[in-house]
Design an enzyme around this catalytic site. Structure first.
Site, PDB file in Angstrom:
ATOM      1  N   ARG A   1      26.075  43.453 -33.893  1.00  0.00           N
ATOM      2  CA  ARG A   1      26.086  43.177 -35.327  1.00  0.00           C
ATOM      3  C   ARG A   1      25.686  41.724 -35.504  1.00  0.00           C
ATOM      4  O   ARG A   1      26.395  40.814 -35.097  1.00  0.00           O
ATOM      5  CB  ARG A   1      27.465  43.436 -35.930  1.00  0.00           C
ATOM      6  CG  ARG A   1      27.437  43.264 -37.444  1.00  0.00           C
ATOM      7  CD  ARG A   1      28.700  43.764 -38.102  1.00  0.00           C
ATOM      8  NE  ARG A   1      28.600  43.606 -39.542  1.00  0.00           N
ATOM      9  CZ  ARG A   1      28.861  42.465 -40.186  1.00  0.00           C
ATOM     10  NH1 ARG A   1      29.243  41.402 -39.520  1.00  0.00           N
ATOM     11  NH2 ARG A   1      28.732  42.403 -41.504  1.00  0.00           N
ATOM     12  N   GLY A   2      24.530  41.520 -36.082  1.00  0.00           N
ATOM     13  CA  GLY A   2      23.927  40.199 -36.195  1.00  0.00           C
ATOM     14  C   GLY A   2      24.846  39.089 -36.681  1.00  0.00           C
ATOM     15  O   GLY A   2      24.962  38.053 -36.023  1.00  0.00           O
ATOM     16  N   PRO A   3      25.504  39.265 -37.833  1.00  0.00           N
ATOM     17  CA  PRO A   3      26.349  38.178 -38.336  1.00  0.00           C
ATOM     18  C   PRO A   3      27.485  37.785 -37.383  1.00  0.00           C
ATOM     19  O   PRO A   3      27.949  36.653 -37.400  1.00  0.00           O
ATOM     20  CB  PRO A   3      26.914  38.735 -39.639  1.00  0.00           C
ATOM     21  CG  PRO A   3      25.933  39.772 -40.065  1.00  0.00           C
ATOM     22  CD  PRO A   3      25.411  40.368 -38.793  1.00  0.00           C
TER      23      PRO A   3
ATOM     24  N   THR B   1      27.454  38.021 -33.807  1.00  0.00           N
ATOM     25  CA  THR B   1      27.131  37.472 -32.483  1.00  0.00           C
ATOM     26  C   THR B   1      25.702  36.985 -32.287  1.00  0.00           C
ATOM     27  O   THR B   1      25.401  36.397 -31.263  1.00  0.00           O
ATOM     28  CB  THR B   1      27.397  38.522 -31.385  1.00  0.00           C
ATOM     29  OG1 THR B   1      26.465  39.596 -31.521  1.00  0.00           O
ATOM     30  CG2 THR B   1      28.820  39.042 -31.434  1.00  0.00           C
TER      31      THR B   1
ATOM     32  N   GLU C   1      23.207  53.527 -33.724  1.00  0.00           N
ATOM     33  CA  GLU C   1      22.694  53.157 -32.406  1.00  0.00           C
ATOM     34  C   GLU C   1      23.661  53.636 -31.323  1.00  0.00           C
ATOM     35  O   GLU C   1      23.244  54.230 -30.324  1.00  0.00           O
ATOM     36  CB  GLU C   1      22.511  51.642 -32.291  1.00  0.00           C
ATOM     37  CG  GLU C   1      21.372  51.094 -33.098  1.00  0.00           C
ATOM     38  CD  GLU C   1      21.304  49.581 -33.069  1.00  0.00           C
ATOM     39  OE1 GLU C   1      22.092  48.933 -32.342  1.00  0.00           O
ATOM     40  OE2 GLU C   1      20.449  49.020 -33.785  1.00  0.00           O
TER      41      GLU C   1
END
Length: 149
Positions: A30-32, A34, A97
């Protein structure tokens, strides 16, 4: 989707020849949570060791449909590494995913090696409310299929 033999601004690393797999590793995160710290460091460490890595460098906007290239990259990887972070399960993209990874794993066509970043394995196993609450919301929004892993 095949990539040329160099880093791409969209996805990350390189493709293999005729080995049947395009990537050694697929990173799911999850981008925000890590992207700017752990995942970016892991990505560069793997690439520095000549490991071909798929990473979604563009990110995915809320409400945007998951692209077939993501599923194709999972299918064309030897190993998938889901990086479970505090809000990983709050992302329907991450869950889709993960669902795809686990289906491939059941057919022995993929190895899945999770990393727990700022979250305990017991939280991911639904022994606490952190992931259970997020999965309940997804079940209500998207139906039970998305939370069956």
């Amino acid at each position: 989707m095949k990539r040329k033999s160099s880093s791409s601004p969209e996805t990350g690393s390189t493709s293999h020849g005729s080995s049947g797999t395009e990537y050694d590793v697929f990173l799911s995160f999850r981008g925000p949570d890590t992207r700017a710290n752990f995942t970016d460091s892991l990505y560069h460490a793997l690439v520095d060791k000549c490991i071909n890595v798929f990473i979604d460098k563009q990110g995915i906007d809320v409400g945007e449909e998951i692209g077939p290239e993501i599923f194709q990259a999972i299918d064309n990887s030897k190993i998938c590494i889901p990086i479970f972070s505090r809000d990983y399960a709050s992302s329907s993209w991450c869950l889709r995913e993960l669902e795809h990874m686990m289906r491939r794993r059941k057919t022995n066509k993929l190895e899945v090696m999770p990393i727990f970043y700022d979250v305990e394995p017991s939280e991911v196993k639904l022994e606490t409310r952190v992931y259970a609450d997020a999965l309940t919301l997804h079940k209500e929004k998207h139906g039970a299929e998305i939370v069956k892993l």
